[in-house]
Enzyme design. Structure first.
Site, PDB file in Angstrom:
ATOM      1  N   ASP A  55      48.436  74.669  34.214  1.00 51.90           N
ATOM      2  CA  ASP A  55      47.275  73.807  34.272  1.00 51.90           C
ATOM      3  C   ASP A  55      46.154  74.609  34.933  1.00 51.90           C
ATOM      4  O   ASP A  55      46.403  75.540  35.690  1.00 51.90           O
ATOM      5  CB  ASP A  55      47.598  72.517  35.053  1.00 51.90           C
ATOM      6  CG  ASP A  55      46.562  71.429  34.783  1.00 51.90           C
ATOM      7  OD1 ASP A  55      46.750  70.300  35.245  1.00 51.90           O
ATOM      8  OD2 ASP A  55      45.556  71.738  34.104  1.00 51.90           O
ATOM      9  N   ASP A  91      54.351  66.564  30.272  1.00 46.55           N
ATOM     10  CA  ASP A  91      54.798  67.080  31.567  1.00 46.55           C
ATOM     11  C   ASP A  91      54.649  65.946  32.574  1.00 46.55           C
ATOM     12  O   ASP A  91      53.698  65.137  32.450  1.00 46.55           O
ATOM     13  CB  ASP A  91      53.947  68.276  32.026  1.00 46.55           C
ATOM     14  CG  ASP A  91      52.716  67.825  32.815  1.00 46.55           C
ATOM     15  OD1 ASP A  91      51.695  67.551  32.174  1.00 46.55           O
ATOM     16  OD2 ASP A  91      52.798  67.715  34.071  1.00 46.55           O
TER      17      ASP A  91
HETATM   18  C1  LIG Z   1      49.848  62.607  36.747  1.00 49.34           C
HETATM   19  N1  LIG Z   1      48.795  62.356  35.809  1.00 49.34           N
HETATM   20  C2  LIG Z   1      48.014  63.374  35.347  1.00 49.34           C
HETATM   21  N2  LIG Z   1      46.947  63.159  34.601  1.00 49.34           N
HETATM   22  C3  LIG Z   1      46.387  64.358  34.375  1.00 49.34           C
HETATM   23  C4  LIG Z   1      45.229  64.699  33.714  1.00 49.34           C
HETATM   24  C5  LIG Z   1      44.838  66.011  33.670  1.00 49.34           C
HETATM   25  C6  LIG Z   1      45.615  67.018  34.282  1.00 49.34           C
HETATM   26  C7  LIG Z   1      46.785  66.682  34.946  1.00 49.34           C
HETATM   27  C8  LIG Z   1      47.167  65.347  34.998  1.00 49.34           C
HETATM   28  N3  LIG Z   1      48.210  64.696  35.610  1.00 49.34           N
HETATM   29  N4  LIG Z   1      45.171  68.309  34.274  1.00 49.34           N
HETATM   30  C9  LIG Z   1      43.965  68.646  33.797  1.00 49.34           C
HETATM   31  N5  LIG Z   1      43.505  69.922  33.858  1.00 49.34           N
HETATM   32  N6  LIG Z   1      43.164  67.713  33.254  1.00 49.34           N
HETATM   33  C10 LIG Z   1      43.601  66.381  32.989  1.00 49.34           C
END
Ligand SMILES: CNc1nc2cc3c(cc2[nH]1)N=C(N)NC3
Length: 371
Positions: free
Chosen positions: A93, A267
């Site tokens: 991420d 994930d």
């Molecule tokens: C636990 N929920 C969650 N929603 C997300 C949403 C995102 C994310 C990680 C997340 N985790 N990483 C990103 N870079 N953008 C959107």
């Protein structure tokens, strides 16, 4: 050995898809669940166990690894695969979500984000270009664009501003990533809970001809029906022949309902975090081993499971470990939960291939309710 990144659709069943992503470090069978390995480790697990459960890919986090041990240090040590001894694909991420949710955000501008580390308070700046550079230093196989994640609920004007900036950041990340045949950079669809914004974001990212697309800004506390409604409008506007990744999702029920709407990759910290807190996911539903009713229950979680943690240990023993806050409790329940999630994904893939996904999803859901 595949030198390129490629995605093949093997079967469809309604909007559900069975596919395969081929990369130099391995093949990812979709729909796929990616165990979260935030700081280069899937907590309470050996990565050999994670692999043996059927995981084709794990997640790493730019935010955590840039703060500790540092991206340049990981690169000096041979990259994240070498460092953590995981030779298969890794998706990282970009840090967008973690900066917003973990750090003390100081500033966000067109340039990027300025934040204080949640570890030692030190000041850091991260631009879209720096996020891609860090993911490159980690030698990540699938890299995510830097995006601005806003908390919901939010005014439409705020969701629109963040969505449009994330689109400009996607362009910059695409430029910074350049052309790396064996790797991929995914865009992230934003737009909050607004269907029009979601459609505009999906259309604009589709036009960038990226290798894959994530749906972000969900699983941040909104009701499940809102998340599913956003998937309905988003998936149909994303390219049919490219992978779709729903970030941060979710429970087994979320996964079934999202596969049914065309999502290929997931994930979530749910199975690992819940395991450390005494919660077991099984085909009979969730079992909280902290509950006193398990104190003398000699049955295992599921005697038919192939996973030793699920098949060989009594609920009474697991209850004892959880109540005593013994490390083995979190280890065995994490092992059970990841085994259950990967078993669920294998059942989903098989059902789509046989054209009986909807029926199988109903049977699985009834199994949870029967208890
Ligand atoms: C636990 N929920 C969650 N929603 C997300 C949403 C995102 C994310 C990680 C997340 N985790 N990483 C990103 N870079 N953008 C959107």
């Amino acid at each position: 050995m595949n030198s390129e990144f490629s995605f093949r659709l093997l079967a469809t069943d309604g909007k559900a898809r069975r596919g395969e992503i081929s990369m130099p470090r391995g093949t990812i069978r979709t729909p796929a669940f990616m165990p979260v390995g935030t700081a280069g480790t899937v907590k309470a697990m050996y990565l050999d166990q994670v692999r043996d459960l059927g995981a084709d890919i794990i997640l790493g986090n730019t935010y955590h690894l840039m703060l500790r041990p540092g991206a340049e240090r990981v690169a000096k040590l041979g990259g994240l695969h070498e460092f953590a001894r995981w030779p298969y694909p890794i998706l990282t991420d970009s840090g967008g979500f973690q900066v917003m949710s973990l750090s003390q955000l100081r500033k966000i501008s067109e340039k990027g984000v300025v934040f204080n580390s949640h570890i030692d308070g030190s000041k850091h700046e991260m631009s879209p270009e720096r996020s891609i550079e860090i993911q490159g230093l980690l030698d990540s196989d699938i890299q995510m664009q830097l995006d601005e994640c806003i908390a919901l609920p939010a005014p439409v004007s705020e969701m629109e501003r963040a969505m449009e900036m994330s689109l400009r950041w996607a362009e910059r990340c695409k430029t910074a990533f350049g052309d790396q045949p064996g790797k991929a950079m995914f865009g992230i669809v934003q737009g909050g809970d607004n269907e029009t914004l979601r459609m505009r974001s999906a259309d604009a990212l589709a036009a960038m001809n990226l290798k894959g697309y994530a749906v972000g800004g969900l699983a941040v506390g909104e009701p499940q029906d809102v998340m599913l409604a956003m998937l309905d409008v988003t998936c149909e506007r994303l390219p049919h022949e490219k992978p779709r990744y729903l970030m941060g999702v979710g429970t087994p029920d979320d996964i079934l309902k999202s596969v049914a709407r065309g999502i290929d990759m997931f994930d979530c910290v749910m199975p690992t975090r819940a395991g450390r807190h005494g919660l077991a996911f099984t085909r009979h539903g969730k079992i909280n081993l902290r509950n006193a009713r398990h104190a003398e229950d000699h049955r295992p979680l599921d005697e038919e499971s192939a996973c030793p943690a699920t098949r060989d240990y009594s609920r009474a023993y697991l209850h004892h470990l959880v109540r005593s806050n013994e490390a083995l409790g979190g280890m065995l329940l994490t092992w059970n939960n990841l085994a259950y999630y990967q078993h669920l994904m294998a059942e989903i893939r098989e059902a789509i291939a046989q054209g009986r996904f909807e029926q199988r999803a109903t049977e699985i859901t009834e199994g949870w309710q029967r208890g």
